[in-house]
Scaffold this active site. Structure first.
Site, PDB file in Angstrom:
ATOM      1  CG  HIS A   1      -8.655  -5.788   5.465  1.00 11.88           C
ATOM      2  ND1 HIS A   1      -9.187  -6.919   6.042  1.00 11.88           N
ATOM      3  CD2 HIS A   1      -7.737  -6.216   4.565  1.00 11.88           C
ATOM      4  CE1 HIS A   1      -8.605  -7.992   5.518  1.00 11.88           C
ATOM      5  NE2 HIS A   1      -7.720  -7.595   4.610  1.00 11.88           N
TER       6      HIS A   1
ATOM      7  CD  GLU B   1      -2.661  -1.406   2.454  1.00 12.18           C
ATOM      8  OE1 GLU B   1      -3.508  -2.317   2.473  1.00 12.18           O
ATOM      9  OE2 GLU B   1      -2.365  -0.718   3.458  1.00 12.18           O
TER      10      GLU B   1
ATOM     11  CB  CYS C   1      -5.479  -1.559   4.681  1.00 14.10           C
ATOM     12  SG  CYS C   1      -5.099  -3.247   5.201  1.00 14.10           S
TER      13      CYS C   1
END
Length: 465
Positions: free
Chosen positions: A198, A90, A177
């Site tokens: 996430h 990421e 996330c």
């Protein structure tokens, strides 16, 4: 994420743009008016893996991205904070894509040091400490996720103050996330905003505002789900900073528009890659290696429980990658050559591939590996190394489109990943996730590959065997 599977409105095109994780539509972007930005001057967590002492090199000029930034666009300032346990895919994808768009990206450590070990063991080197950035104004603050990385970001009072001011001033900020739930939520920065994150952390979000989508833009806040949606997240941020046309240019230059046009995988002369031990993998790297390819392959193979060693062909273990990201290799190519290995994977990057090609130790290692019947992988520009070595003879393969015509009759057009016997090749950074998951599938089986893809929040092809 290691802990669980580890100023007017800009007109937006309706044309879908395919990326590595699937297809998204620019009409989904909600680009809002932004406040003009005045020009300004620009308890450590224990490491999970032991690291040998490393020799670092003095600061070196950043290597320019392979795709030139649009010269007509004034630079935008972006902050990407990292901490121990940040998700490396990421952080690197966000940084690289935004730099390719022309943004001046500062990667800032919230720790007391610049070197930060990410969640998959990759040792990233930040550009600055967060304390050195506290008085600067940024057009965008983008938080990568990962655990415990998101918690480390949440603990940074300086970053909290900076991001809170960013939100109050209606300047862009985003998180991916675990970061929306673990970092922004405790700071009160997702209040009354539709948010995604996430899947493992969705239950922490306020139910009424939780959205199960890969990407959600809510005013100045953009959120996304995981490593597998990082390209979508980053391109959305490019669109909001620079406009649709620049986002489209970035998709073209990074081959992100090819997802639907090309089949994802073709295999010729199928043989088993299964081993009776944990696969030993060497990834040689050099200054100019493509960081997205390196980090994606390392992260995914380590999630699958392969033993991966990143080996520098340079005099130093510190690598300055193609897009300017800095990371520390695990060892030297000379030391790696002394160990037992099953698979050698060559990352791309035009300059990096040229530097790998010049390594006498790597050349000898490749020759010995082929004589022993070992497995080979190459992505992007590095297929040219195998051509020079003779490993592409009578093989089917693919490579970066700019070098395909020079590689001979075995080149397969219109496929992201090609497997032939004990060789696997791929087009480049946009197909790096497919490439790494295909390797996992060959080494461990489809069930393991699907499990890793799920943790990435990446749609694994249904027809893959």
């Amino acid at each position: 994420m290691r802990s669980v599977s580890h100023m007017a409105s800009i007109p937006i095109s309706k044309a879908p743009v395919a990326i590595a994780a699937g297809t998204f539509n620019f009409s989904a972007f909600s680009i809002t008016a932004q406040t003009p930005i005045p020009k300004t001057q620009a308890k450590p967590a224990p490491k999970r893996r032991s690291s040998k002492p490393t020799k670092t090199i003095p600061p070196t000029p950043t290597i320019a991205p392979a795709s030139p930034s649009p010269s007509s666009i004034s630079p935008k300032k972006v902050l990407v904070p990292i901490g121990f346990g940040t998700e490396e895919m990421e952080a690197v994808i966000i940084t690289n894509v935004l730099r390719c768009a022309g943004a001046a990206v500062t990667v800032a450590s919230v720790e007391e040091q610049l070197e930060v070990e990410a969640s998959g063991g990759v040792r990233l080197v930040a550009d600055a400490l967060i304390s050195a950035c506290s008085d600067e104004l940024f057009d965008l603050i983008a938080l990568p996720g990962g655990m415990p990385g998101s918690a480390r970001l949440a603990d940074s009072k300086i970053l909290q103050k900076m991001t809170s001011k960013q939100a109050e001033a209606k300047r862009l900020y985003g998180a991916i996330c675990a970061a929306p739930a673990v970092t922004l939520l405790p700071w009160g920065l997702i209040r009354r905003k539709q948010t995604t994150c996430h899947p493992a952390f969705m239950d922490k979000l306020p139910t009424f505002f939780a959205v199960k989508s890969n990407l959600k833009v809510s005013g100045e806040l953009t959120t996304s789900r995981g490593p597998g949606t990082s390209f979508e997240f980053a391109v959305s941020l490019v669109g909001q900073l620079f406009g649709e046309s620049v986002a489209m240019q970035i998709c073209d230059s990074m081959l992100l528009t090819a997802g639907d046009e090309n089949s994802r995988k073709e295999e010729f002369h199928e043989v088993s890659w299964s081993l009776n031990h944990s696969p030993q993998v060497i990834i040689p790297v050099a200054n100019g290696s493509e960081e997205i390819e390196v980090v994606t392959i390392v992260d995914i193979l380590r999630r699958a429980k392969a033993d991966v060693v990143v080996a520098s062909v340079e005099k130093s273990l510190q690598i300055i990658a193609a897009g300017g990201s800095k990371f520390i290799a695990d060892t030297t190519i000379a030391a790696a050559a002394e160990s037992i290995h099953d698979l050698i994977i060559l990352p791309g990057g035009e300059l990096g591939a040229e530097r790998l090609k010049k390594s006498k130790i790597l050349k000898k290692l490749l020759k010995e590996h082929e004589s022993a019947g070992g497995l080979f992988g190459a992505i992007g520009f590095s297929s040219a190394i195998l051509l020079r070595h003779g490993s592409l003879k009578e093989k089917r393969f693919t490579a970066h489109p700019s070098v395909m015509s020079a590689l001979g009759d075995g080149a397969v057009i219109g496929t992201q990943v090609v497997i032939d016997d004990k060789l696997i090749t791929s087009r480049g950074l946009s197909s790096a996730i497919h490439f790494a998951l295909a390797i996992v599938g060959k080494l461990f089986g489809v069930a393991r590959a699907r499990s890793v893809a799920e943790g990435l929040v990446f749609e694994y092809p249904r027809n893959c065997r």
